[in-house]
Design a protein around this motif. Structure first.
Motif, PDB file in Angstrom:
ATOM      1  N   LEU A 122       0.942  -1.375  -0.011  1.00 23.26           N
ATOM      2  CA  LEU A 122      -0.167   0.014  -0.054  1.00 23.26           C
ATOM      3  C   LEU A 122       0.798   1.016  -0.025  1.00 23.26           C
ATOM      4  O   LEU A 122       0.466   2.148  -0.588  1.00 23.26           O
ATOM      5  N   VAL A 123       1.883   1.145   0.816  1.00 20.20           N
ATOM      6  CA  VAL A 123       2.810   2.277   1.022  1.00 20.20           C
ATOM      7  C   VAL A 123       3.561   2.599  -0.674  1.00 20.20           C
ATOM      8  O   VAL A 123       3.580   3.668  -1.063  1.00 20.20           O
ATOM      9  N   LEU A 124       3.966   1.413  -1.262  1.00 22.65           N
ATOM     10  CA  LEU A 124       4.655   1.756  -2.453  1.00 22.65           C
ATOM     11  C   LEU A 124       3.415   2.074  -3.511  1.00 22.65           C
ATOM     12  O   LEU A 124       3.826   3.242  -4.501  1.00 22.65           O
ATOM     13  N   PHE A 125       2.251   1.729  -3.432  1.00 20.05           N
ATOM     14  CA  PHE A 125       1.239   1.964  -4.463  1.00 20.05           C
ATOM     15  C   PHE A 125       0.799   3.683  -4.270  1.00 20.05           C
ATOM     16  O   PHE A 125       0.670   4.233  -5.283  1.00 20.05           O
ATOM     17  N   LEU A 126       0.772   3.834  -3.124  1.00 16.95           N
ATOM     18  CA  LEU A 126       0.272   5.359  -2.925  1.00 16.95           C
ATOM     19  C   LEU A 126       1.535   6.335  -2.959  1.00 16.95           C
ATOM     20  O   LEU A 126       1.138   7.346  -3.458  1.00 16.95           O
ATOM     21  N   GLN A 127       2.797   5.948  -2.969  1.00 11.51           N
ATOM     22  CA  GLN A 127       3.717   6.815  -3.157  1.00 11.51           C
ATOM     23  C   GLN A 127       4.253   6.831  -4.445  1.00 11.51           C
ATOM     24  O   GLN A 127       4.316   7.660  -5.171  1.00 11.51           O
ATOM     25  N   LEU A 128       4.280   5.666  -5.298  1.00 13.78           N
ATOM     26  CA  LEU A 128       5.081   5.572  -6.377  1.00 13.78           C
ATOM     27  C   LEU A 128       3.736   5.414  -7.481  1.00 13.78           C
ATOM     28  O   LEU A 128       3.981   5.680  -8.469  1.00 13.78           O
ATOM     29  N   GLY A 129       2.792   4.940  -6.971  1.00 13.11           N
ATOM     30  CA  GLY A 129       1.607   4.684  -7.918  1.00 13.11           C
ATOM     31  C   GLY A 129       0.745   6.227  -8.055  1.00 13.11           C
ATOM     32  O   GLY A 129       0.145   6.420  -9.104  1.00 13.11           O
ATOM     33  N   CYS A 130       0.442   6.597  -6.864  1.00 15.67           N
ATOM     34  CA  CYS A 130      -0.282   7.835  -6.848  1.00 15.67           C
ATOM     35  C   CYS A 130       0.491   9.090  -6.600  1.00 15.67           C
ATOM     36  O   CYS A 130      -0.226  10.272  -6.798  1.00 15.67           O
ATOM     37  N   GLY A 131       1.781   9.068  -6.195  1.00 13.93           N
ATOM     38  CA  GLY A 131       2.457  10.269  -6.391  1.00 13.93           C
ATOM     39  C   GLY A 131       2.293  11.129  -4.597  1.00 13.93           C
ATOM     40  O   GLY A 131       2.558  12.010  -4.768  1.00 13.93           O
ATOM     41  N   TRP A 132       1.738  10.331  -3.848  1.00 12.22           N
ATOM     42  CA  TRP A 132       1.616  11.075  -2.413  1.00 12.22           C
ATOM     43  C   TRP A 132       3.022  11.097  -1.899  1.00 12.22           C
ATOM     44  O   TRP A 132       3.947  10.289  -2.154  1.00 12.22           O
ATOM     45  N   SER A 133       3.100  12.286  -1.006  1.00  8.24           N
ATOM     46  CA  SER A 133       4.097  12.342  -0.224  1.00  8.24           C
ATOM     47  C   SER A 133       4.310  11.079   0.976  1.00  8.24           C
ATOM     48  O   SER A 133       3.494  10.845   1.495  1.00  8.24           O
ATOM     49  N   PRO A 134       5.574  10.865   1.365  1.00  9.17           N
ATOM     50  CA  PRO A 134       5.631  10.002   2.533  1.00  9.17           C
ATOM     51  C   PRO A 134       4.913  10.478   3.830  1.00  9.17           C
ATOM     52  O   PRO A 134       4.420   9.468   4.463  1.00  9.17           O
ATOM     53  N   SER A 135       4.887  11.641   4.137  1.00  7.56           N
ATOM     54  CA  SER A 135       4.153  12.025   5.368  1.00  7.56           C
ATOM     55  C   SER A 135       2.831  11.751   5.181  1.00  7.56           C
ATOM     56  O   SER A 135       1.943  11.411   6.116  1.00  7.56           O
ATOM     57  N   VAL A 136       2.060  12.135   4.133  1.00  5.54           N
ATOM     58  CA  VAL A 136       0.426  12.085   3.822  1.00  5.54           C
ATOM     59  C   VAL A 136       0.312  10.512   3.714  1.00  5.54           C
ATOM     60  O   VAL A 136      -0.866  10.134   4.305  1.00  5.54           O
ATOM     61  N   VAL A 137       1.409   9.829   3.047  1.00  2.57           N
ATOM     62  CA  VAL A 137       0.974   8.215   3.067  1.00  2.57           C
ATOM     63  C   VAL A 137       0.990   7.548   4.446  1.00  2.57           C
ATOM     64  O   VAL A 137       0.061   6.784   4.799  1.00  2.57           O
ATOM     65  N   GLY A 138       1.860   8.070   5.342  1.00  7.71           N
ATOM     66  CA  GLY A 138       1.839   7.690   6.771  1.00  7.71           C
ATOM     67  C   GLY A 138       0.780   8.039   7.670  1.00  7.71           C
ATOM     68  O   GLY A 138       0.214   7.172   8.551  1.00  7.71           O
ATOM     69  N   LEU A 139       0.293   9.358   7.035  1.00 14.15           N
ATOM     70  CA  LEU A 139      -1.107   9.792   7.787  1.00 14.15           C
ATOM     71  C   LEU A 139      -2.235   8.889   7.413  1.00 14.15           C
ATOM     72  O   LEU A 139      -3.052   8.664   8.498  1.00 14.15           O
ATOM     73  N   MET A 140      -2.060   8.201   6.313  1.00 13.43           N
ATOM     74  CA  MET A 140      -3.301   7.237   6.014  1.00 13.43           C
ATOM     75  C   MET A 140      -3.539   6.078   6.829  1.00 13.43           C
ATOM     76  O   MET A 140      -4.124   5.110   6.503  1.00 13.43           O
ATOM     77  N   MET A 141      -2.302   5.671   7.368  1.00 13.55           N
ATOM     78  CA  MET A 141      -2.280   4.597   8.265  1.00 13.55           C
ATOM     79  C   MET A 141      -2.834   4.718   9.457  1.00 13.55           C
ATOM     80  O   MET A 141      -3.208   3.681  10.304  1.00 13.55           O
ATOM     81  N   VAL A 142      -2.985   5.924   9.902  1.00 12.56           N
ATOM     82  CA  VAL A 142      -3.509   6.318  11.361  1.00 12.56           C
ATOM     83  C   VAL A 142      -5.058   5.766  11.401  1.00 12.56           C
ATOM     84  O   VAL A 142      -5.521   5.226  12.389  1.00 12.56           O
ATOM     85  N   PRO A 143      -5.950   5.907  10.352  1.00  9.04           N
ATOM     86  CA  PRO A 143      -7.214   5.087  10.645  1.00  9.04           C
ATOM     87  C   PRO A 143      -7.194   3.734  11.023  1.00  9.04           C
ATOM     88  O   PRO A 143      -8.177   3.276  11.508  1.00  9.04           O
ATOM     89  N   GLN A 144      -6.099   3.077  10.637  1.00  3.95           N
ATOM     90  CA  GLN A 144      -6.169   1.559  11.081  1.00  3.95           C
ATOM     91  C   GLN A 144      -6.093   1.516  12.497  1.00  3.95           C
ATOM     92  O   GLN A 144      -6.668   0.702  13.090  1.00  3.95           O
ATOM     93  N   ALA A 145      -5.213   2.438  13.110  1.00  7.68           N
ATOM     94  CA  ALA A 145      -5.160   2.310  14.583  1.00  7.68           C
ATOM     95  C   ALA A 145      -6.299   2.772  15.312  1.00  7.68           C
ATOM     96  O   ALA A 145      -6.611   2.242  16.383  1.00  7.68           O
ATOM     97  N   LEU A 146      -7.091   3.632  14.639  1.00  6.17           N
ATOM     98  CA  LEU A 146      -8.392   4.162  15.310  1.00  6.17           C
ATOM     99  C   LEU A 146      -9.430   3.149  15.216  1.00  6.17           C
ATOM    100  O   LEU A 146     -10.256   2.830  16.016  1.00  6.17           O
ATOM    101  N   GLY A 147      -9.424   2.192  14.092  1.00  5.81           N
ATOM    102  CA  GLY A 147     -10.204   1.078  13.978  1.00  5.81           C
ATOM    103  C   GLY A 147      -9.878   0.017  15.076  1.00  5.81           C
ATOM    104  O   GLY A 147     -10.818  -0.570  15.652  1.00  5.81           O
ATOM    105  N   ALA A 148      -8.532  -0.161  15.256  1.00  8.90           N
ATOM    106  CA  ALA A 148      -8.117  -1.245  16.113  1.00  8.90           C
ATOM    107  C   ALA A 148      -8.533  -0.904  17.477  1.00  8.90           C
ATOM    108  O   ALA A 148      -9.065  -1.872  18.129  1.00  8.90           O
ATOM    109  N   ILE A 149      -8.591   0.354  17.862  1.00  9.06           N
ATOM    110  CA  ILE A 149      -8.842   0.846  19.188  1.00  9.06           C
ATOM    111  C   ILE A 149     -10.375   0.721  19.454  1.00  9.06           C
ATOM    112  O   ILE A 149     -10.934   0.343  20.725  1.00  9.06           O
ATOM    113  N   ALA A 150     -11.213   1.161  18.161  1.00  6.63           N
ATOM    114  CA  ALA A 150     -12.633   1.078  18.428  1.00  6.63           C
ATOM    115  C   ALA A 150     -12.993  -0.377  18.843  1.00  6.63           C
ATOM    116  O   ALA A 150     -14.221  -0.295  19.427  1.00  6.63           O
TER     117      ALA A 150
END
Length: 490
Positions: free
Chosen positions: A307-335
């Motif tokens: 997913l990181v390679l796809f978002l960075q190299l396939g979609c052209g997102w920056s590393p920090s934005v890609v990392g930010l997209m992983m936060v919802p997983q933590a929220l889902g886990a905590i929920a």
């Protein structure tokens, strides 16, 4: 009349109820500190297992290698964990849990420092091995101490707390890695472990109980060499599977791995204290937990790297934005983490794991619908739901191995569960990157999108197959409602 001096007053004798209450309160306070210490170790280890993911393109550029070739830095760490985890029960019995846990944190800190100073990919891989040597004792020793210390009725909730921090670490890793590699240096993602490790060593002396055997036993050196050799050969074969003209070597290393594994099975049957006691697999819940863990993680472990390679190299997102997209997983886990115990009590392991594994595979397959034009909130919602289902999966799988075992087998069961977890993670990362490499026809963004979708579909199918393993569990019984006398003997 003058009052009696305090020095002559005789204190009233405490009642049995008062003593019991004080002892219980003291024990709970001590257990709370222990749970936080183990949770912190799990967090640090999980953070380091995933923090490299988002930084892969940046580190690859700095070290002048391709992004997919960085898989060796990922798989080497988790394979080292898997290889050396079986030695942790003997180390605990010989030197005590407090000393082993503290030394593990120190070696982990040294490996982190060496990673931050690495100048090439081979140096980074070697430093990751040192990290793995330290990290190998953190999870099994932590689980073992909790099993020995926490009452059975509170064990699932305690492991849920610990697993929550481990999951948060695995999700914050990509976010922190993306931010650090974009705004500072990729070396900082390893160096931040050093001060955290120093704090952990201090807490270890205050909170960690010291369990050990009064009579030491010999270490199963031959069994350890056979097991380590089989694991290393398997990963080496998987690393070279995608290379042109390498299939002869792949077949040879695979054959050697099978031979070493067969020799270990024969050896373990003739050894009184094998490094991995295969007799525990006679308990169905243990066998299902380890096999289910292995095949489930084989399908999901490489998902976020892809997913990181796809978002960075396939979609052209920056590393920090890609990392930010992983936060919802933590929220889902905590929920959902705080309802895991209730769901297990209501549904039991068989129904929960069987249904949830199917749900996880469907969530994986849903990521094939994601593309460069997909709105960010839609991707965030998918990641949130995926995190929730994976949280249920990990918590259930991680506790299943202990429900039918007596405490005397807790150390070995913890070692075997951790070994299966990290073996499957190393093979899962290798498999995912090999699939991505096989489907990648070039280095254009559209080609990364196509390779990502094809790889995810295969991984989803593999995860779905793991549901059959959990169907082999016996009819569900109430969780945490059994006594010690009812545990299955080995």
């Amino acid at each position: 009349m003058r009052p009696m001096p305090d020095s002559l007053k005789v204190p009233l004798a405490p009642t049995p109820a008062t003593v019991a209450t004080a002892a219980t309160a003291s024990a709970k306070a001590g257990h709370k500190g222990l749970i936080w210490l183990v949770a912190a170790a799990f967090f640090m280890q999980a953070l380091d297992s995933t923090i490299v993911n988002t930084a892969v393109p940046g580190i690859a550029s700095a070290l002048a290698v391709t992004p997919l070739s960085m898989r060796s830095a990922l798989t080497t760490y988790v394979l080292t964990l898997a290889i050396f985890i079986p030695a942790s029960p003997w180390l605990c019995d010989r030197f005590g849990t407090r000393r082993v846990f503290g030394a593990a944190i120190g070696v982990f800190a040294l490996g982190s420092l060496l990673c931050g100073l690495a100048q090439s990919l081979p140096q980074l891989v070697a430093a990751r091995v040192v990290q793995g040597l330290g990290g190998a004792a953190l999870m099994p020793v932590g689980r073992y101490v909790l099993v020995r210390t926490i009452e059975r009725k509170d064990f699932v909730s305690s492991m849920t707390t610990v697993a929550t921090f481990g999951l948060i670490g695995s999700v914050l890793g990509p976010l922190l890695g993306g931010v650090l590699v974009q705004y500072t240096s990729w070396r900082a993602i390893f160096l931040i472990n050093v001060p955290v490790s120093l704090l952990g060593m201090y807490l270890n002396r205050r909170q960690m109980p010291d369990y050990r055997l009064t009579e030491s036993r010999r270490f199963d050196t031959l069994g350890f060499v056979l097991f380590a050799g089989a694991s290393a050969m398997l990963l080496l074969a998987s690393e070279k599977a995608g290379g042109v003209g390498e299939w002869g070597k792949v077949a040879m290393w695979s054959a050697v791995a099978v031979l070493l594994g067969f020799l270990y099975v024969l050896h373990s049957r003739r050894t009184e204290f094998p490094v991995t006691d295969l007799k525990l697999l006679k308990v169905r819940s243990v066998a299902v937990a380890l096999a289910g863990n292995l095949f489930t993680r084989l399908g999901v472990s490489g998902m976020f790297l892809l997913l990181v390679l796809f978002l960075q190299l396939g979609c052209g997102w920056s590393p920090s934005v890609v990392g930010l997209m992983m936060v919802p997983q933590a929220l889902g886990a905590i929920a959902v983490k705080w309802v895991v115990n209730r769901l297990l009590l209501r549904l039991g392991y068989r129904r929960l794991l069987l249904g949830n594994t199917v749900a996880v595979s469907l969530m994986l397959a849903s990521f094939t619908l994601v593309g460069p034009q997909t709105p960010l909130p839609v991707i965030a919602l998918q990641v949130f739901a995926y995190g929730a289902f994976m949280s249920l999966q990990y918590s259930s799988m991680n506790t299943l191995a202990y429900v039918d075992l007596d405490v005397s087998h807790a150390s070995m069961a913890s070692s075997m569960a951790s070994t299966a977890q990290y073996l499957s993670m190393s093979f899962g990362i290798a498999l995912a990157s090999l699939l991505m490499e096989a489907f990648l026809a070039g280095h254009e963004p559209a080609q990364y999108v196509h390779a990502f979708r094809c790889s995810i579909l295969i991984l989803a199918a593999m995860t779905l197959a793991a549901s059959w393993i959990f169907s082999r569990l016996r009819k569900d019984r109430p969780v945490n409602a059994r006594t010690t006398d009812e545990t299955t003997s080995v």
